[in-house]
Write a protein that holds these residues in place. Structure first.
Motif, short mmCIF file in Angstrom:
data_model
loop_
_atom_site.label_atom_id
_atom_site.label_comp_id
_atom_site.label_asym_id
_atom_site.label_seq_id
_atom_site.Cartn_x
_atom_site.Cartn_y
_atom_site.Cartn_z
N VAL A 150 0.88 -1.17 0.00
CA VAL A 150 0.00 0.00 0.00
C VAL A 150 0.91 1.22 0.00
CG1 VAL A 150 -1.72 1.31 1.28
CG2 VAL A 150 -1.87 -1.18 1.20
N HIS A 151 0.74 2.10 -0.95
CA HIS A 151 1.62 3.26 -1.12
C HIS A 151 3.08 2.80 -1.14
CE1 HIS A 151 -1.68 6.05 -0.75
NE2 HIS A 151 -2.04 5.49 0.40
N ASN A 152 3.32 1.69 -1.81
CA ASN A 152 4.65 1.09 -1.98
C ASN A 152 5.29 0.60 -0.69
OD1 ASN A 152 6.36 0.12 -3.92
ND2 ASN A 152 7.72 1.88 -3.83
N GLU A 153 4.52 0.51 0.39
CA GLU A 153 5.01 -0.05 1.66
C GLU A 153 4.39 -1.42 1.84
OE1 GLU A 153 7.24 1.31 3.88
OE2 GLU A 153 7.53 2.86 2.35
N GLU A 154 5.22 -2.40 2.19
CA GLU A 154 4.72 -3.77 2.33
C GLU A 154 3.79 -3.90 3.54
OE1 GLU A 154 6.28 -8.38 2.24
OE2 GLU A 154 7.72 -6.76 2.17
N VAL A 155 2.72 -4.66 3.32
CA VAL A 155 1.76 -4.95 4.39
C VAL A 155 1.94 -6.42 4.75
CG1 VAL A 155 -0.68 -5.04 5.02
CG2 VAL A 155 0.14 -3.24 3.48
N GLY A 156 2.23 -6.70 5.99
CA GLY A 156 2.44 -8.08 6.43
C GLY A 156 1.12 -8.82 6.61
N LEU A 157 0.91 -9.84 5.81
CA LEU A 157 -0.30 -10.65 5.91
C LEU A 157 0.07 -12.08 6.26
CD1 LEU A 157 -2.24 -9.53 2.69
CD2 LEU A 157 -2.45 -8.61 5.00
N THR A 158 -0.86 -12.76 6.92
CA THR A 158 -0.67 -14.19 7.15
C THR A 158 -0.91 -14.93 5.85
OG1 THR A 158 -2.98 -14.63 7.69
CG2 THR A 158 -1.54 -13.95 9.53
N LYS A 159 -0.56 -16.20 5.82
CA LYS A 159 -0.79 -17.02 4.63
C LYS A 159 -2.27 -17.02 4.26
CE LYS A 159 -0.46 -21.75 2.86
NZ LYS A 159 -1.73 -21.68 2.18
N THR A 160 -3.13 -17.22 5.23
CA THR A 160 -4.57 -17.28 4.97
C THR A 160 -5.09 -15.94 4.47
OG1 THR A 160 -4.82 -18.98 6.66
CG2 THR A 160 -6.81 -17.80 6.00
N GLU A 161 -4.66 -14.84 5.08
CA GLU A 161 -5.11 -13.52 4.63
C GLU A 161 -4.67 -13.27 3.19
OE1 GLU A 161 -4.82 -11.54 9.10
OE2 GLU A 161 -3.20 -11.23 7.65
N PHE A 162 -3.41 -13.59 2.88
CA PHE A 162 -2.95 -13.39 1.51
C PHE A 162 -3.73 -14.27 0.54
CE2 PHE A 162 -0.58 -14.11 -2.31
CZ PHE A 162 -0.18 -12.84 -2.65
N ASP A 163 -3.94 -15.53 0.89
CA ASP A 163 -4.67 -16.44 0.00
C ASP A 163 -6.09 -15.96 -0.26
OD1 ASP A 163 -2.41 -18.00 -0.21
OD2 ASP A 163 -3.11 -19.54 1.20
N LEU A 164 -6.74 -15.42 0.76
CA LEU A 164 -8.08 -14.86 0.57
C LEU A 164 -8.04 -13.68 -0.40
CD1 LEU A 164 -9.45 -14.96 4.23
CD2 LEU A 164 -10.41 -16.19 2.26
N LEU A 165 -7.11 -12.77 -0.17
CA LEU A 165 -6.99 -11.59 -1.04
C LEU A 165 -6.64 -12.00 -2.47
CD1 LEU A 165 -7.07 -8.52 -1.24
CD2 LEU A 165 -4.66 -8.50 -0.59
N ALA A 166 -5.74 -12.95 -2.62
CA ALA A 166 -5.34 -13.41 -3.96
C ALA A 166 -6.52 -14.06 -4.68
CB ALA A 166 -4.17 -14.38 -3.86
N SER A 167 -7.30 -14.86 -3.96
CA SER A 167 -8.48 -15.50 -4.58
C SER A 167 -9.44 -14.46 -5.10
CB SER A 167 -9.19 -16.39 -3.56
OG SER A 167 -8.37 -17.46 -3.19
N LEU A 168 -9.66 -13.43 -4.31
CA LEU A 168 -10.57 -12.35 -4.75
C LEU A 168 -9.95 -11.54 -5.89
CD1 LEU A 168 -11.71 -11.25 -1.20
CD2 LEU A 168 -13.19 -12.25 -2.95
#
Length: 168
Positions: free
Chosen positions: A89-107
């Motif tokens: 976000v605004h070129n700064e990395e946001v730390g997500l868990t595996k599950t959070e990232f997988d949900l976002l990637a699926s969407l």
């Protein structure tokens, strides 16, 4: 170390290579490492030039990585790097868990499409046994992390159906 290299080369696949860097490497150790799957072995300490040359040798025959532009989904100030499993976000990395990232990637891979709760849990967990409350909790934390980083509220609930990645 030999078992580690055996395990590493058998699970990594042909697109990976192993260069073993070993302090006080004996000829016998070097032979063993090469026999169990290392592409090369280098005695440490070593010069930077020798290390560069050995890395170049080890990488021969491997294609250079291609651009991952196609693997980036952008929504305003939010960038989802699917191949690198990275969210910025605004070129700064946001730390997500595996599950959070997988949900976002699926969407993100199906923008504007509504995914049912069952589709999301199946995509993330490999089965649909995640409870509704657990899914809500993961999505809530995901939204909060993105918003706290200054990002938009993108994960939209669709009443009675599921969720979609909004267009904001």
């Amino acid at each position: 170390m030999e078992q580690f290299i055996r395990d590493l080369t058998s699970s990594a696949g042909p697109q990976h290579t192993v260069l073993a860097l070993v302090r006080d490497l004996s000829e016998e150790q070097e032979s063993t490492l090469l026999e169990v799957g290392a592409r090369d072995a280098l005695n440490l300490p070593s010069t930077a030039g020798r290390l560069r040359a050995r890395l170049a040798l080890a990488m021969r025959g491997f294609p250079l990585p291609t651009s991952d532009v196609a693997e980036v989904v952008r929504r305003g100030c939010l960038a989802i790097h699917l191949g690198r499993r990275e969210v910025r976000v605004h070129n700064e990395e946001v730390g997500l868990t595996k599950t959070e990232f997988d949900l976002l990637a699926s969407l993100a891979q199906r923008p504007r499409n509504v995914l049912s709760r069952q589709e999301l849990t199946s995509a993330v967990m490999g089965h649909d046994h995640m409870g509704a409350r657990a899914l809500e909790s993961h999505l809530s934390r995901l939204r909060r992390k993105i918003e706290l980083a200054g990002g938009p509220r993108l994960v939209e609930p669709v009443r009675g159906v599921g969720y979609r990645l909004g267009v904001s």
